[in-house]
Design an enzyme around this catalytic site. Structure first.
Site, short mmCIF file in Angstrom:
data_model
loop_
_atom_site.label_atom_id
_atom_site.label_comp_id
_atom_site.label_asym_id
_atom_site.label_seq_id
_atom_site.Cartn_x
_atom_site.Cartn_y
_atom_site.Cartn_z
N GLN A 93 0.85 -1.20 0.00
CA GLN A 93 0.00 0.00 0.00
C GLN A 93 0.88 1.24 0.00
O GLN A 93 1.83 1.34 0.79
CB GLN A 93 -0.92 0.01 1.23
CG GLN A 93 -1.96 1.13 1.17
CD GLN A 93 -2.95 1.09 2.35
OE1 GLN A 93 -2.76 0.36 3.31
NE2 GLN A 93 -4.00 1.90 2.25
N HIS A 99 -8.67 1.65 -0.98
CA HIS A 99 -9.04 1.62 -2.40
C HIS A 99 -8.94 0.19 -2.91
O HIS A 99 -8.20 -0.63 -2.37
CB HIS A 99 -8.16 2.56 -3.24
CG HIS A 99 -6.70 2.34 -3.06
ND1 HIS A 99 -6.00 2.84 -1.98
CD2 HIS A 99 -5.79 1.66 -3.81
CE1 HIS A 99 -4.73 2.48 -2.07
NE2 HIS A 99 -4.58 1.75 -3.18
P1 5GP Z 1 -1.54 1.18 -3.60
O1 5GP Z 1 -0.09 0.88 -3.93
O2 5GP Z 1 -1.65 2.10 -2.42
O3 5GP Z 1 -2.40 -0.04 -3.47
O4 5GP Z 1 -2.10 1.92 -4.87
C1 5GP Z 1 -2.01 3.28 -5.10
C2 5GP Z 1 -2.32 3.50 -6.56
O5 5GP Z 1 -2.71 4.84 -6.73
C3 5GP Z 1 -1.15 3.25 -7.51
O6 5GP Z 1 -1.54 2.27 -8.47
C4 5GP Z 1 -0.89 4.61 -8.14
O7 5GP Z 1 -0.55 4.51 -9.50
C5 5GP Z 1 -2.21 5.32 -7.94
N1 5GP Z 1 -2.12 6.76 -7.76
C6 5GP Z 1 -1.30 7.41 -6.89
N2 5GP Z 1 -1.51 8.74 -6.95
C7 5GP Z 1 -2.49 8.93 -7.87
C8 5GP Z 1 -3.14 10.11 -8.37
O8 5GP Z 1 -2.86 11.24 -7.98
N3 5GP Z 1 -4.12 9.92 -9.29
C9 5GP Z 1 -4.46 8.66 -9.76
N4 5GP Z 1 -5.44 8.60 -10.68
N5 5GP Z 1 -3.86 7.54 -9.31
C10 5GP Z 1 -2.89 7.67 -8.39
#
Ligand code: 5GP
Ligand code: ZN
Length: 136
Positions: A93, A99
């Site tokens: 994460q 999400h």
């Molecule tokens: P995690 O690694 O926390 O499960 O996923 C975070 C996700 O958010 C990543 O796939 C990254 O590409 C996406 N992400 C991070 N910042 C932004 C943003 O400002 N806008 C969008 N649309 N996606 C984002």
């Protein structure tokens, strides 16, 4: 939550490509997609992770994930679909606002969501069973 990028996106304060929106959620395209159509389900209220999100909202998120899987599969004609949800840094994460990742999969794509399978030993099985049963 101040300074939470997904709170700002979910509320519309920061723009994102929105595929769907209702009272509880916004579904946006991921800016660093694993595959074509990689989208994120964001609850509009801030919960850091699966431990914090109320059960009812988690249930609604899963129902929405199912709907989005159907819609994205029809729209993009993908061949498979992953739903991924990371909790905590060791689990990958990076944004600490709950999400769900919706990741369309295509025959022969190079999306790496695999792991090296270990072995379930008798010892582990017994230990896990007794520890988990004690927590219900
Ligand atoms: P995690 O690694 O926390 O499960 O996923 C975070 C996700 O958010 C990543 O796939 C990254 O590409 C996406 N992400 C991070 N910042 C932004 C943003 O400002 N806008 C969008 N649309 N996606 C984002
Ligand atoms: Zn947030």
């Amino acid at each position: 939550m101040e300074n939470c990028i997904f709170c700002k996106i979910a509320s519309g304060e920061i723009p994102a490509t929105t595929l769907y929106e209702d009272q509880d959620f916004r579904v946006i395209l991921d800016l660093g997609p694993a595959s074509k159509g990689h989208a994120l389900i964001l609850p509009k209220e801030h919960y850091a992770n699966i431990y914090e999100i109320p059960e009812e909202l988690a249930g609604k998120a899963m129902i929405l994930a199912k709907k989005m899987a159907n819609v994205l599969t029809r729209a993009l004609k993908c061949d498979g679909f992953n739903i991924v949800q990371n909790n905590g840094e060791p689990a990958g994460q990076t944004v600490f606002h709950f999400h769900m990742h919706l990741i369309p999969r295509y025959e022969g794509d190079q999306v790496g969501l695999t792991w090296n399978p270990g072995n379930l030993t008798e010892e582990d099985k017994e230990e896990i069973l007794s520890k988990v049963k004690a927590e219900f």
